[in-house]
Design a protein around this motif. Structure first.
Motif, PDB file in Angstrom:
ATOM      1  N   PRO A  76       0.845  -1.194   0.000  1.00  0.00           N
ATOM      2  CA  PRO A  76       0.000   0.000   0.000  1.00  0.00           C
ATOM      3  C   PRO A  76       0.884   1.250   0.000  1.00  0.00           C
ATOM      4  O   PRO A  76       1.882   1.301   0.730  1.00  0.00           O
ATOM      5  N   SER A  77       0.515   2.217  -0.819  1.00  0.00           N
ATOM      6  CA  SER A  77       1.313   3.440  -0.930  1.00  0.00           C
ATOM      7  C   SER A  77       0.421   4.662  -0.773  1.00  0.00           C
ATOM      8  O   SER A  77      -0.711   4.680  -1.249  1.00  0.00           O
ATOM      9  N   TYR A  78       0.970   5.681  -0.132  1.00  0.00           N
ATOM     10  CA  TYR A  78       0.241   6.914   0.157  1.00  0.00           C
ATOM     11  C   TYR A  78       1.153   8.083  -0.183  1.00  0.00           C
ATOM     12  O   TYR A  78       2.359   8.000   0.011  1.00  0.00           O
ATOM     13  N   PHE A  79       0.558   9.195  -0.661  1.00  0.00           N
ATOM     14  CA  PHE A  79       1.394  10.347  -0.983  1.00  0.00           C
ATOM     15  C   PHE A  79       1.516  11.323   0.178  1.00  0.00           C
ATOM     16  O   PHE A  79       2.325  12.250   0.128  1.00  0.00           O
TER      17      PHE A  79
ATOM     18  N   HIS B  79       7.123  -0.089  13.477  1.00  0.00           N
ATOM     19  CA  HIS B  79       7.682   0.024  12.130  1.00  0.00           C
ATOM     20  C   HIS B  79       6.528  -0.118  11.145  1.00  0.00           C
ATOM     21  O   HIS B  79       5.769  -1.080  11.194  1.00  0.00           O
ATOM     22  N   LEU B  80       6.387   0.856  10.248  1.00  0.00           N
ATOM     23  CA  LEU B  80       5.311   0.836   9.265  1.00  0.00           C
ATOM     24  C   LEU B  80       5.814   0.480   7.876  1.00  0.00           C
ATOM     25  O   LEU B  80       5.163  -0.241   7.136  1.00  0.00           O
ATOM     26  N   GLY B  81       6.954   1.012   7.500  1.00  0.00           N
ATOM     27  CA  GLY B  81       7.499   0.816   6.161  1.00  0.00           C
ATOM     28  C   GLY B  81       8.574   1.851   5.895  1.00  0.00           C
ATOM     29  O   GLY B  81       9.312   2.230   6.807  1.00  0.00           O
TER      30      GLY B  81
ATOM     31  N   TYR C  30       4.869   6.893   0.632  1.00  0.00           N
ATOM     32  CA  TYR C  30       4.928   6.158   1.880  1.00  0.00           C
ATOM     33  C   TYR C  30       4.586   4.717   1.530  1.00  0.00           C
ATOM     34  O   TYR C  30       3.446   4.406   1.218  1.00  0.00           O
ATOM     35  N   CYS C  31       5.571   3.848   1.545  1.00  0.00           N
ATOM     36  CA  CYS C  31       5.422   2.445   1.173  1.00  0.00           C
ATOM     37  C   CYS C  31       5.255   1.668   2.483  1.00  0.00           C
ATOM     38  O   CYS C  31       6.210   1.492   3.242  1.00  0.00           O
ATOM     39  N   ILE C  32       4.022   1.214   2.752  1.00  0.00           N
ATOM     40  CA  ILE C  32       3.649   0.736   4.081  1.00  0.00           C
ATOM     41  C   ILE C  32       3.198  -0.723   4.032  1.00  0.00           C
ATOM     42  O   ILE C  32       2.459  -1.133   3.137  1.00  0.00           O
ATOM     43  N   ASN C  33       3.606  -1.495   5.004  1.00  0.00           N
ATOM     44  CA  ASN C  33       3.173  -2.888   5.128  1.00  0.00           C
ATOM     45  C   ASN C  33       1.701  -2.952   5.516  1.00  0.00           C
ATOM     46  O   ASN C  33       1.275  -2.274   6.456  1.00  0.00           O
TER      47      ASN C  33
END
Length: 134
Positions: A69-72, A103-105, A119-122
């Motif tokens: 999942p990615s967020y800007f 830890h998120l990513g 934001y590259c998140i697990n």
């Protein structure tokens, strides 16, 4: 950190699944394209899987093709904190929950506008709280 988010390693291990514990408390990474939120498009708030703090709005989520999942952008500048990560022979920016230090990513500068951030998140580090329907 509040008292609710100050836990010993043993306490975290007791309340989290082994997979969430590995990612969030031991700085692990789930396999790409394996997470439940990778392709999710539901509205709502993505919160920390450990403490429930809101981290990302679904409106900031996009498909980066990375497998996570990615967020800007984060929901606020106070929701997350960043640290330099020199593990695995790389220099990266680690993203952590500002409330419980989960830890998120990682954060990269190859995202879309308006921020140019990714934001590259697990998925295992997140819990989606769906937006209520009217």
């Amino acid at each position: 950190m509040s008292n609710d988010t100050k836990k010993t390693d043993a306490q975290w291990k007791e309340i989290l699944t082994p997979e969430v514990y590995h990612v969030c408390r031991q700085k692990g990474t789930e396999r790409p394209f394996s997470g439940q939120y990778t392709h999710n498009k539901e509205p709502g708030l993505y919160c920390c899987a450990c403490c429930g703090q809101p981290l990302f709005n679904a409106d900031a989520k996009y498909d980066s093709g990375s497998g996570w999942p990615s967020y800007f952008q984060a929901i606020s500048e106070h929701a997350i904190r960043a640290e330099t990560d020199l593990s695995h022979g790389m220099r990266r920016v680690e993203v952590l929950c500002s409330s419980c230090d989960a830890h998120l990513g990682h954060l990269f500068d190859d995202g879309p506008q308006p921020t140019g951030l990714r934001y590259c998140i697990n998925s295992l580090a997140l819990q989606l709280n769906p937006k209520p329907t009217a």
